[in-house]
Scaffold this active site. Structure first.
Site, short mmCIF file in Angstrom:
data_model
loop_
_atom_site.label_atom_id
_atom_site.label_comp_id
_atom_site.label_asym_id
_atom_site.label_seq_id
_atom_site.Cartn_x
_atom_site.Cartn_y
_atom_site.Cartn_z
CD GLU A 1 -2.77 -1.51 0.54
OE1 GLU A 1 -3.23 -0.55 -0.10
OE2 GLU A 1 -3.19 -2.67 0.42
CB CYS B 1 -1.81 6.57 2.31
SG CYS B 1 -3.01 5.81 3.40
P1 NAP Z 1 9.19 4.62 3.41
O1 NAP Z 1 10.37 5.48 3.56
O2 NAP Z 1 9.06 3.84 2.17
O3 NAP Z 1 9.21 3.66 4.68
C1 NAP Z 1 8.19 2.75 4.89
C2 NAP Z 1 8.71 1.63 5.78
O4 NAP Z 1 9.68 0.87 5.09
C3 NAP Z 1 9.38 2.12 7.05
O5 NAP Z 1 9.06 1.26 8.10
C4 NAP Z 1 10.85 2.01 6.69
O6 NAP Z 1 11.68 1.89 7.83
C5 NAP Z 1 10.85 0.74 5.89
N1 NAP Z 1 11.98 0.56 5.02
C6 NAP Z 1 12.66 1.49 4.32
N2 NAP Z 1 13.63 0.89 3.60
C7 NAP Z 1 13.56 -0.45 3.86
C8 NAP Z 1 14.31 -1.58 3.44
N3 NAP Z 1 15.31 -1.47 2.58
N4 NAP Z 1 13.98 -2.78 3.93
C9 NAP Z 1 12.96 -2.93 4.80
N5 NAP Z 1 12.23 -1.88 5.23
C10 NAP Z 1 12.52 -0.65 4.76
O7 NAP Z 1 7.85 5.44 3.58
P2 NAP Z 1 7.48 6.49 4.72
O8 NAP Z 1 8.22 7.72 4.41
O9 NAP Z 1 7.58 5.90 6.06
O10 NAP Z 1 5.92 6.69 4.46
C11 NAP Z 1 5.41 7.65 3.62
C12 NAP Z 1 4.87 7.03 2.37
O11 NAP Z 1 3.98 5.97 2.70
C13 NAP Z 1 4.07 7.97 1.54
O12 NAP Z 1 4.51 7.90 0.22
C14 NAP Z 1 2.64 7.48 1.65
O13 NAP Z 1 1.87 7.71 0.50
C15 NAP Z 1 2.81 6.05 1.89
N6 NAP Z 1 1.69 5.49 2.65
C16 NAP Z 1 0.82 4.70 2.01
C17 NAP Z 1 -0.25 4.16 2.69
C18 NAP Z 1 -1.23 3.27 2.00
O14 NAP Z 1 -2.04 2.62 2.65
N7 NAP Z 1 -1.20 3.21 0.69
C19 NAP Z 1 -0.40 4.43 4.04
C20 NAP Z 1 0.50 5.24 4.68
C21 NAP Z 1 1.56 5.78 3.95
P3 NAP Z 1 12.52 3.14 8.41
O15 NAP Z 1 11.52 4.11 8.86
O16 NAP Z 1 13.29 2.53 9.51
O17 NAP Z 1 13.33 3.63 7.28
#
Ligand code: NAP
Length: 678
Positions: A257, A296
């Site tokens: 998501e 999101c």
């Molecule tokens: P993100 O940077 O992609 O991080 C998401 C998660 O992935 C975090 O827990 C992060 O951990 C982890 N992660 C990052 N790199 C990883 C890797 N190489 N291996 C395993 N895990 C890894 O996203 P974010 O900045 O937290 O969230 C914002 C984004 O989420 C926005 O683009 C938003 O649209 C989207 N979002 C979508 C939904 C939906 O339901 N569609 C809901 C909420 C948010 P760390 O924090 O430790 O880096």
């Protein structure tokens, strides 16, 4: 003083000693917590989930797991102030946190209710109808769903530290699959506090929930075909994970998501004097400022008819001018900062990418003011409204997500154009439409539904009770195609089934009946020596059958029934008219007469353990009954389910009414409540 976050591994809290990442407060920059997963034994965690958590969960039935979810929700709810207190530093206001905390607890309760209501008190689910596979009826097929024997790895985004964990945990737990959750580091201190409450509640079987604060280390290398990964976050991380060689090699279920450029459309029928116009403006502003736009589901693209563009922008500017920025820890009627200064940089960069095709009509990404806020130490940014200068040629606005209080107005000339613009988002979680015109609603829904997981139509009739553009419902699909990640496993029972394997089982009706605990046509029907209505719930055996005496149905019965009930439909009362009807050979008995006479044949009249008849399911009249036909009934115990109260249970009976030629004329399930053994 900052907290050192601990991880929950093998049912013990583990404190790291190196490799820390500082987590700053969104409001004033002080270090709230420090996180690291250095030293965690991921191999042991995965083994613990599979060898301790899975078996412990699978020992419980769906109903028992549903009850645990309810106790968890109650326990955390009584102590939720701890979460609110911590969450202020994430930048969220109390109102924002209610979406996260109450929303998450509501999701636990919703799955508890659904589990009780829609799943059996058993270890697996029987799905759909039995499929006949042979002419003689001795070989049939049935789908069942059983919990996977692996672990659910949940990687979550920063914006919902409670709800994000709970909306995934609840369906996995209900399905019977243990969870290893990894919250986003930026807000992991709130998730850690939540998991502490869940752990100390005593409602979690050992190994059913583990928590990683910090990075996932080599977790993804350790997963296999019985495991599930559910990711929420950015498109970039999602792509990296989806392409992980171990995930491809083992066909590991991977749900994402992610980014979504959700749209909201003002219908061409709406003018500023209509209620839908104000509702639209209010919803846009609410979505821009709730969680400071870090949702999101937030509205990123605002589509308005060209004739209303100026009025819509003017109304949005007025409403946005009233938004106050402030410290969410001390004041609620404000918009708080973004989660971090890094996030603010990212939002500014995304706005800069849109500069070539938009103009700023409200706000300034590099400057904002608010009483008592420190814009240097805190991650504050005010709302920014953009306007596409040439909407039909704009491209970036459909793929650039500024994850903050930012949205772009696009004017359209006709409905086809509006639908095309929305579809350029290449898949979103949700779109909303504000119209009071049925034709506009139908055209838009059909035009945009393939690109969305959820579509919301708002008008004066439903606005007061509408749950809003931005709120996914635990009973409905949450997810979306394409850019939104392609997932739909975060809502409803499909979320539970996602953690289960669907298997087609082929066998004789008797063998399948004993496996599923539900009698199937063709399975043995031992004739009961005692009338089954005289047996209590515990004495009844699935398959117990009685065959009743026969009863003729006369023309006088039909006329009496017609007069008594007032149902004088011509098929029962007029021979010529009935004959002219393609379904009837002449006058026939009322269907309800057949049901009433059937009850008269099978009912045992004396008071006994059978307490009440509460309905019929799947009723079909299969063949007309003519005057002087003779009917009798075969009544079989089809299924037994304990009721919520221990004094009685629900019994589903297969009822087959046949005529003098042994041809079925009616068939249905009769639902009763029967007393249990004292
Ligand atoms: P993100 O940077 O992609 O991080 C998401 C998660 O992935 C975090 O827990 C992060 O951990 C982890 N992660 C990052 N790199 C990883 C890797 N190489 N291996 C395993 N895990 C890894 O996203 P974010 O900045 O937290 O969230 C914002 C984004 O989420 C926005 O683009 C938003 O649209 C989207 N979002 C979508 C939904 C939906 O339901 N569609 C809901 C909420 C948010 P760390 O924090 O430790 O880096």
């Amino acid at each position: 003083m900052s907290i050192i976050l601990q991880s929950l591994a093998l049912d013990r809290w583990v404190e790291p000693s190196s490799g820390f990442v500082d987590i700053p407060s969104a409001v004033d920059g002080h270090v709230v917590a420090r996180a690291s997963s250095a030293g965690l034994d991921f191999v042991a965690m995965v083994r613990h989930a599979r060898e301790v958590g899975g078996p412990a969960l699978r020992k419980l039935t769906f109903h028992q797991r549903a009850d645990r979810l309810r106790s968890l929700a109650a326990y955390v709810s009584e102590r939720k102030e701890r979460l609110y207190k911590l969450a202020g530093d994430t930048g969220a206001t109390r109102r924002d946190n209610a979406i996260d905390i109450e929303g998450g607890l509501g999701t636990l309760s919703a799955y508890a209710s659904r589990g009780r209501r829609e799943l059996p008190d058993a270890a697996f689910v029987v799905e759909g109808d039995v499929e006949g596979l042979s002419k003689g009826g001795t070989f049939v097929g049935q789908h069942i769903l059983s919990p996977l024997h692996g672990v659910a790895a949940h990687i979550n985004a920063f914006n919902f530290p409670c709800w994000g964990l709970l909306e995934k945990f609840a369906p996995a737990f209900l399905a019977g699959v243990p969870v290893i959750a990894k919250p986003a580091t930026a807000t992991a201190y709130v998730t850690e506090a939540l998991v502490r409450l869940m752990h100390e509640s005593g409602s979690l079987p050992p190994g059913s929930l583990q928590l990683i604060c910090g990075s996932t280390g080599n977790l993804l290398d350790l997963l296999g075909g019985q495991d599930v990964i559910s990711f929420t976050g950015s498109i970039e991380t999602s792509e990296k994970l989806r392409n992980h060689p171990n995930i491809a090699r083992h066909s590991i279920r991977f749900v994402a998501e992610r980014d979504s450029l959700n749209a909201s459309l003002l219908g061409p029928d709406v003018e500023p004097s209509q209620p839908e116009f104000d509702l639209f403006v209010r919803e846009i502003v609410r979505e821009m400022i709730a969680k400071t736009g870090q949702k999101c589901t937030a509205i990123r693209r605002i589509l308005v008819p060209r004739a209303q563009e100026a009025a819509a922008i003017a109304a949005l500017k007025t409403a946005l001018s009233a938004v106050k920025l402030g410290d969410p820890r001390t004041e609620d009627k404000v918009m708080g900062p973004l989660v971090s200064r890094a996030q603010r940089e990212s939002v500014r960069e995304q706005i800069a990418k849109l500069a070539g095709e938009t103009e700023i009509v409200f706000g300034d990404p590099n400057h904002c003011e608010g009483a008592g806020i420190d814009t240097k130490a805190g991650a504050f940014i005010g709302p920014v409204l953009l306007r596409a200068t040439d909407p039909m040629s704009a491209r970036r606005v459909h793929d650039t997500e500024a994850f903050g209080p930012v949205a772009t107005v696009l004017a359209y000339d006709n409905l086809d154009q509006a639908i095309e613009l929305i579809a350029r988002g290449e898949g979103s979680l949700v779109a909303s439409l504000f119209t009071y015109d049925a034709k506009v609603a139908a055209a838009v829904v059909l035009g945009i539904a393939p690109f969305h997981g959820r579509v919301l139509i708002v008008d004066r009739d439903c606005a007061k009770e509408s749950t809003g553009h931005g709120s996914p419902m635990p009973s409905l699909l949450h997810g979306g195609p394409g850019r939104a990640g392609g997932g739909e496993e975060l809502g409803g029972m499909r979320a539970v089934y996602h953690y289960m394997q669907r298997t087609a089982v082929q066998a004789s009706p008797g063998r399948l009946s004993s496996l599923t605990g539900s009698w199937l046509k063709g399975a043995p029907t031992p004739i009961a020596e005692v009338h089954p209505f005289k047996r209590n719930f515990d004495q009844l055996q699935v398959g117990d059958t009685i065959e009743t005496a026969s009863r003729p149905i006369t023309l006088a019965d039909i006329e009496h029934f017609a007069e008594f009930t007032g149902d004088n439909f011509y098929a029962h009362m007029d021979e010529a008219a009935a004959k002219a009807n393609p379904f009837f050979p002449g006058r026939v008995a009322h269907g309800y007469l057949i049901l009433a006479f059937a009850a008269g044949l099978f009912v045992d009249p004396a008071p006994g353990p059978l307490l009440a008849n509460y309905g019929l399911d799947n009723l079909r009249f299969l063949k007309p009954v003519s005057p002087d036909d003779v009917i009798r009934v075969r009544l079989t115990v089809k299924q037994k389910s304990p009721a919520r109260k221990p004094e009685y249970g629900e019994v589903r009976w297969d009822v087959e009414v046949v005529n003098q030629n042994n041809e079925p004329v009616a068939r249905y399930d009769l639902l009763t409540m029967s007393a249990r053994a004292a």
